[in-house]
Design a protein around this motif. Sequence first.
Motif, PDB file in Angstrom:
ATOM      1  N   GLU A   1       0.841  -1.180   0.000  1.00  0.00           N
ATOM      2  CA  GLU A   1       0.000   0.000   0.000  1.00  0.00           C
ATOM      3  C   GLU A   1       0.884   1.241   0.000  1.00  0.00           C
ATOM      4  O   GLU A   1       2.064   1.163   0.320  1.00  0.00           O
ATOM      5  N   PRO A   2       0.308   2.413  -0.320  1.00  0.00           N
ATOM      6  CA  PRO A   2       1.093   3.638  -0.216  1.00  0.00           C
ATOM      7  C   PRO A   2       1.585   3.845   1.210  1.00  0.00           C
ATOM      8  O   PRO A   2       0.993   3.340   2.160  1.00  0.00           O
ATOM      9  N   ALA A   3       2.655   4.597   1.375  1.00  0.00           N
ATOM     10  CA  ALA A   3       3.296   4.760   2.676  1.00  0.00           C
ATOM     11  C   ALA A   3       2.363   5.369   3.711  1.00  0.00           C
ATOM     12  O   ALA A   3       2.409   5.033   4.879  1.00  0.00           O
ATOM     13  N   GLY A   4       1.491   6.279   3.317  1.00  0.00           N
ATOM     14  CA  GLY A   4       0.613   6.944   4.269  1.00  0.00           C
ATOM     15  C   GLY A   4      -0.672   6.201   4.554  1.00  0.00           C
ATOM     16  O   GLY A   4      -1.443   6.608   5.398  1.00  0.00           O
ATOM     17  N   GLY A   5      -0.939   5.122   3.877  1.00  0.00           N
ATOM     18  CA  GLY A   5      -2.207   4.421   4.044  1.00  0.00           C
ATOM     19  C   GLY A   5      -3.328   5.219   3.407  1.00  0.00           C
ATOM     20  O   GLY A   5      -3.166   5.867   2.379  1.00  0.00           O
ATOM     21  N   ALA A   6      -4.505   5.230   4.034  1.00  0.00           N
ATOM     22  CA  ALA A   6      -5.656   5.946   3.487  1.00  0.00           C
ATOM     23  C   ALA A   6      -5.514   7.452   3.668  1.00  0.00           C
ATOM     24  O   ALA A   6      -5.946   8.229   2.832  1.00  0.00           O
ATOM     25  N   ASN A   7      -4.907   7.882   4.764  1.00  0.00           N
ATOM     26  CA  ASN A   7      -4.737   9.302   5.049  1.00  0.00           C
ATOM     27  C   ASN A   7      -3.304   9.703   4.749  1.00  0.00           C
ATOM     28  O   ASN A   7      -2.394   9.369   5.496  1.00  0.00           O
ATOM     29  N   THR A   8      -3.092  10.424   3.664  1.00  0.00           N
ATOM     30  CA  THR A   8      -1.731  10.795   3.278  1.00  0.00           C
ATOM     31  C   THR A   8      -1.388  12.235   3.655  1.00  0.00           C
ATOM     32  O   THR A   8      -0.366  12.750   3.240  1.00  0.00           O
ATOM     33  N   SER A   9      -2.239  12.908   4.457  1.00  0.00           N
ATOM     34  CA  SER A   9      -1.931  14.278   4.852  1.00  0.00           C
ATOM     35  C   SER A   9      -0.810  14.259   5.892  1.00  0.00           C
ATOM     36  O   SER A   9      -0.762  13.374   6.740  1.00  0.00           O
ATOM     37  N   PRO A  10       0.096  15.222   5.829  1.00  0.00           N
ATOM     38  CA  PRO A  10       1.210  15.225   6.777  1.00  0.00           C
ATOM     39  C   PRO A  10       0.734  15.558   8.190  1.00  0.00           C
ATOM     40  O   PRO A  10      -0.143  16.391   8.390  1.00  0.00           O
ATOM     41  N   ASP A  11       1.326  14.919   9.158  1.00  0.00           N
ATOM     42  CA  ASP A  11       1.012  15.157  10.559  1.00  0.00           C
ATOM     43  C   ASP A  11       2.079  16.101  11.113  1.00  0.00           C
ATOM     44  O   ASP A  11       3.256  15.752  11.171  1.00  0.00           O
ATOM     45  N   GLU A  12       1.680  17.300  11.524  1.00  0.00           N
ATOM     46  CA  GLU A  12       2.663  18.295  11.948  1.00  0.00           C
ATOM     47  C   GLU A  12       3.365  17.888  13.230  1.00  0.00           C
ATOM     48  O   GLU A  12       4.535  18.203  13.429  1.00  0.00           O
ATOM     49  N   THR A  13       2.695  17.185  14.115  1.00  0.00           N
ATOM     50  CA  THR A  13       3.351  16.769  15.357  1.00  0.00           C
ATOM     51  C   THR A  13       4.380  15.684  15.091  1.00  0.00           C
ATOM     52  O   THR A  13       5.386  15.608  15.775  1.00  0.00           O
TER      53      THR A  13
END
Length: 64
Positions: free
Chosen positions: A37-49
């Motif tokens: 699967e893509p590296a981010g899974g279903a949610n590919t938005s960056p996590d700022e923390t």
Amino acid sequence: MSQEATNDAAAAARNARFGKLPERIRYEDMTEVVQSEPAGGANTSPDETAAWRTFSCLALDLGL
């Protein structure tokens, strides 16, 4: 005389265990192709923390 017999027995044991190389392994048997699967899974938005956890800076390492 007994020293030679001991050495010969040890040499025979080594030769029985290490006397030949193991069978050759084919490259195709060493690799496996798996769909991922893509590296981010279903949610590919960056996590700022998460960015601060992986951020490396000398000033931060020194506590400045």
